[in-house]
Design a protein around this motif. Structure first.
Motif, PDB file in Angstrom:
ATOM      1  N   LYS A 177      43.126  33.058  16.295  1.00  8.73           N
ATOM      2  CA  LYS A 177      42.004  33.706  15.610  1.00  8.73           C
ATOM      3  C   LYS A 177      41.676  32.986  14.295  1.00  8.73           C
ATOM      4  CE  LYS A 177      40.181  38.337  14.992  1.00  8.73           C
ATOM      5  NZ  LYS A 177      40.494  39.773  15.008  1.00  8.73           N
ATOM      6  N   SER A 178      42.639  32.891  13.392  1.00 11.58           N
ATOM      7  CA  SER A 178      42.395  32.168  12.137  1.00 11.58           C
ATOM      8  C   SER A 178      42.063  30.705  12.421  1.00 11.58           C
ATOM      9  CB  SER A 178      43.624  32.266  11.224  1.00 11.58           C
ATOM     10  OG  SER A 178      44.808  31.910  11.915  1.00 11.58           O
ATOM     11  N   THR A 179      42.683  30.162  13.468  1.00  8.42           N
ATOM     12  CA  THR A 179      42.473  28.760  13.844  1.00  8.42           C
ATOM     13  C   THR A 179      40.999  28.474  14.141  1.00  8.42           C
ATOM     14  OG1 THR A 179      44.587  29.088  14.992  1.00  8.42           O
ATOM     15  CG2 THR A 179      43.514  26.951  15.282  1.00  8.42           C
ATOM     16  N   VAL A 180      40.306  29.436  14.752  1.00  5.89           N
ATOM     17  CA  VAL A 180      38.890  29.253  15.084  1.00  5.89           C
ATOM     18  C   VAL A 180      38.055  29.055  13.812  1.00  5.89           C
ATOM     19  CG1 VAL A 180      36.819  30.514  15.869  1.00  5.89           C
ATOM     20  CG2 VAL A 180      38.866  30.421  17.310  1.00  5.89           C
ATOM     21  N   TYR A 181      38.292  29.887  12.807  1.00  5.16           N
ATOM     22  CA  TYR A 181      37.467  29.817  11.582  1.00  5.16           C
ATOM     23  C   TYR A 181      37.788  28.560  10.765  1.00  5.16           C
ATOM     24  CZ  TYR A 181      36.106  34.473  12.972  1.00  5.16           C
ATOM     25  OH  TYR A 181      35.603  35.529  13.692  1.00  5.16           O
ATOM     26  N   LEU A 182      39.074  28.291  10.585  1.00  8.20           N
ATOM     27  CA  LEU A 182      39.460  27.080   9.843  1.00  8.20           C
ATOM     28  C   LEU A 182      39.068  25.831  10.637  1.00  8.20           C
ATOM     29  CD1 LEU A 182      43.065  28.181   8.730  1.00  8.20           C
ATOM     30  CD2 LEU A 182      41.096  27.850   7.208  1.00  8.20           C
ATOM     31  N   GLY A 183      39.338  25.865  11.938  1.00  9.26           N
ATOM     32  CA  GLY A 183      39.077  24.694  12.782  1.00  9.26           C
ATOM     33  C   GLY A 183      37.601  24.368  12.902  1.00  9.26           C
TER      34      GLY A 183
END
Ligand code: SAH
Ligand code: MG
Length: 214
Positions: free
Chosen positions: A55-61
């Motif tokens: 989940k966090s990976t999507v926004y940062l990525g």
């Protein structure tokens, strides 16, 4: 936080729901991750501790993809204490009965594929404390959301803080100044980093603490 990329962020929120990406991140925190990763990109790549299902990976990525940089996504993928069988946040769907252990790596890979992030996110499947030992690249932004015990949060924050470029950001999730609201591990770790003197508290978004390196 009012973002300049409102339509883009709304589309990401929608896709996260549509694909039922599991995770522990509020919308305002997700927006802050995206905006802060965009802003810190010139200083160096981003790195997160604790990807879970991405989940966090999507926004940062996505921010990293937009700025032509990369996110290193560190997680051993065996879950934190609270994800283990019998604990409060255990999810039987993430339990691999063939090895009797949590395994969130397949879910992370699915998320990276769904959001076309395979060229922008580098999964690092290992314990944080192993990865940090040999880490040499100065980072523009580090997001800490791994083990939440006092000891683990302190180790993560202290060790990764040293890897951040001057002017870069250390983001710490699950900051609860009042014990009634949640565990104190991340909050005490944030205070310990600030006490060392080379970082200052800049802002908080919901439970996301933002520190900047001098
Ligand atoms: N950021 C995620 C939630 C992370 S949950 C989201 O947005 O939904 C915490 C994650 O930290 C778990 O996946 C767990 O496997 C990982 N973790 C816990 N301790 C760790 C450690 N020492 N090294 C690497 N990963 C760790
Ligand atoms: Mg968290």
């Amino acid at each position: 936080m009012v973002t300049m990329n409102n339509n883009k962020i709304m589309a990401l929120h929608q896709a996260i729901e549509e694909h039922q990406i599991k995770g522990f991140l509020a919308r305002d925190e997700a927006e802050a991750l995206y905006d802060l990763a965009l802003a810190s990109a010139p200083l160096g790549p981003c790195l997160e501790i604790g990807s879970y299902c991405g989940k966090s990976t999507v926004y940062l990525g996505t921010a990293c993809r937009d700025r032509d940089t990369v996110l290193f996504a560190v997680d051993h993928h065996h879950g934190s204490e609270e994800h283990q069988p019998g604990e409060e946040y255990h999810d039987p769907e993430l339990f691999d009965t063939s090895v009797e252990a949590i395994n969130t790596f397949p879910s992370l890979r699915r998320t990276l594929a769904l959001f076309s992030l395979q060229e922008s996110v580098v999964p690092v499947v290992a314990p944080s404390q192993v990865v940090v030992k040999k880490w040499a690249t100065p980072l523009g932004l580090v997001f800490i959301d791994g083990g939440h015990s006092h000891e683990q949060a302190l180790t993560d924050c202290m060790s990764w803080a040293d890897k951040i470029a001057s002017g870069g950001l250390l983001l710490i999730h699950d900051i609860f100044p009042s014990p009634q609201d949640g565990g104190q591990g991340p909050y005490l770790a944030l205070q310990a980093v600030v006490a060392r003197g080379n970082f200052y508290w800049e802002q908080s978004i919901n439970s996301l603490g933002v520190l900047r390196r001098r």
